[in-house]
Design a protein around this motif. Structure first.
Motif, short mmCIF file in Angstrom:
data_model
loop_
_atom_site.label_atom_id
_atom_site.label_comp_id
_atom_site.label_asym_id
_atom_site.label_seq_id
_atom_site.Cartn_x
_atom_site.Cartn_y
_atom_site.Cartn_z
N TYR A 1 1.92 8.30 11.99
CA TYR A 1 0.70 8.90 11.46
C TYR A 1 0.37 8.45 10.05
O TYR A 1 -0.79 8.52 9.63
N ARG A 2 1.33 7.93 9.34
CA ARG A 2 1.05 7.38 8.01
C ARG A 2 0.09 6.20 8.08
O ARG A 2 -0.64 5.95 7.13
N HIS A 3 0.08 5.48 9.21
CA HIS A 3 -0.82 4.35 9.36
C HIS A 3 -2.29 4.75 9.20
O HIS A 3 -3.13 3.92 8.86
N PHE A 4 -2.59 6.01 9.46
CA PHE A 4 -3.98 6.46 9.44
C PHE A 4 -4.43 6.93 8.06
O PHE A 4 -5.59 7.33 7.90
N TYR A 5 -3.56 6.84 7.06
CA TYR A 5 -3.87 7.37 5.73
C TYR A 5 -3.69 6.34 4.63
O TYR A 5 -3.46 6.68 3.47
N MET A 6 -3.84 5.06 4.95
CA MET A 6 -3.57 4.00 3.97
C MET A 6 -4.77 3.63 3.12
O MET A 6 -4.66 2.86 2.16
N GLY B 1 0.81 -1.20 0.00
CA GLY B 1 0.00 0.00 0.00
C GLY B 1 0.84 1.25 0.00
O GLY B 1 2.08 1.21 0.12
N VAL B 2 0.16 2.37 -0.13
CA VAL B 2 0.79 3.69 -0.13
C VAL B 2 -0.12 4.64 0.62
O VAL B 2 -1.33 4.69 0.35
N GLU C 1 7.11 7.49 17.06
CA GLU C 1 7.63 7.21 15.73
C GLU C 1 7.48 8.39 14.78
O GLU C 1 7.92 8.33 13.64
N GLY C 2 6.85 9.46 15.23
CA GLY C 2 6.70 10.65 14.39
C GLY C 2 5.80 10.40 13.20
O GLY C 2 4.78 9.72 13.29
#
Length: 294
Positions: A169-174, A114-115, A164-165
């Protein structure tokens, strides 16, 4: 409707397996062997797959084979997120697959790729298109992660959380859909790649998104869906009712189901990443899910 099962999720990732308790993965290998035997005894026609590894590490795969973790499996799986977390570029995907193929005779599946749209939705839109170009026809199974963004009120399953900075937060936008269910830019092209391209969507206990997710999956032409049945959730009151409702809603899809998450009372440590005190109890859970849903 269960086509395949995977044993655990990212066992070589500290966020999903306690490497302090099991630094050599001997306990994990033993658990997989027992669970694979239990699933085969119940439903021999269901494909048995090693839980997707992340990072993609040939050395880790060799170690598991040395411990005979793969001897009763049909495939091994990998996860990759080169535009968000991995230390390699997206155009290296085929090389990463070849690295695992070089150390195992089993087919390699990509059960999560994913991205995120954390930086820009255009990045996710490009990443979906490029991933499809590189992987469709190269491996037997590909599951895009994911359909929905993770709600911000929930926690991502990572070890150090906000410390983790931006990686956290990238986990919430997959997702291809935002938390409120509105489409992102990449959604418009996803149906161009189905049904060959599947989706991975985790459903939390009594997840409010279940029915809308099914509607979207059908609208997009998705046939192959990966999700999870949590051993820890199974010990909650009302778990049978929730599992039955979820699996009934997903009837009609070719399911790859991941069995993971140790109940706190069953772990060597009281945490969902812990190896179980008794690997046979994990195998028993897998067998029970086979009897009930396969």
């Amino acid at each position: 409707m269960i086509e395949a099962v995977t044993f655990w999720n990212e066992p070589n990732n500290k966020s999903h397996w306690d490497m302090e308790v099991d630094p050599e993965w001997r306990l994990y290998a033993d658990m997989v062997r027992r669970a694979a035997q239990a699933v085969e005894a119940e439903r021999p026609g269901v494909l048995r797959v090693l839980g997707g590894i992340s990072p993609i590490d040939p050395g880790f795969m060799r170690r598991l084979q040395d411990f005979r973790a793969t001897e009763n499996l049909h495939a091994v799986a990998v996860h990759g997120f080169p535009l968000d977390w991995n230390l390699w570029q997206i155009h290296e995907w085929r090389d990463k697959i070849a690295e695992i193929e070089a150390v195992t005779h089993l087919p390699v599946w990509v059960t999560e790729v994913g991205v995120s749209s954390f930086g820009a939705e255009e990045v996710q839109d490009f990443g979906l298109r490029r991933t499809a170009e590189l992987l469709l026809g190269r491996v037997d199974r590909i599951h895009w992660y994911s359909l929905y963004d993770l709600p911000r009120a929930w926690e991502a399953t990572t070890r150090h959380k906000e410390a983790e900075g931006s990686s956290y937060y990238r986990h919430f936008y997959m997702g291809l859909l935002r938390e409120d269910g509105t489409p992102k830019l990449a959604l418009r092209q996803f149906s161009e790649y189905t049904p060959e391209l599947g989706i991975c969507q985790w459903f939390h206990f009594e997840d409010h998104r279940l029915d809308s997710a099914v509607q979207w999956l059908r609208r997009l032409g998705v046939r192959r869906l990966r999700t999870g049945l949590s051993w820890a959730d199974y010990l909650r009151p009302g778990s049978d009712k929730w599992f039955d409702r979820m699996m009934q809603a997903l009837d009609g899809f070719d399911l790859t189901v991941t069995f993971c998450f140790t109940p706190e009372c069953k772990g060597i440590r009281p945490h969902h990443t812990s190896p179980p005190l008794d690997a046979n109890e994990y195998a028993d859970f897998c067998a029970l899910m086979m009897r009930r849903y396969a």
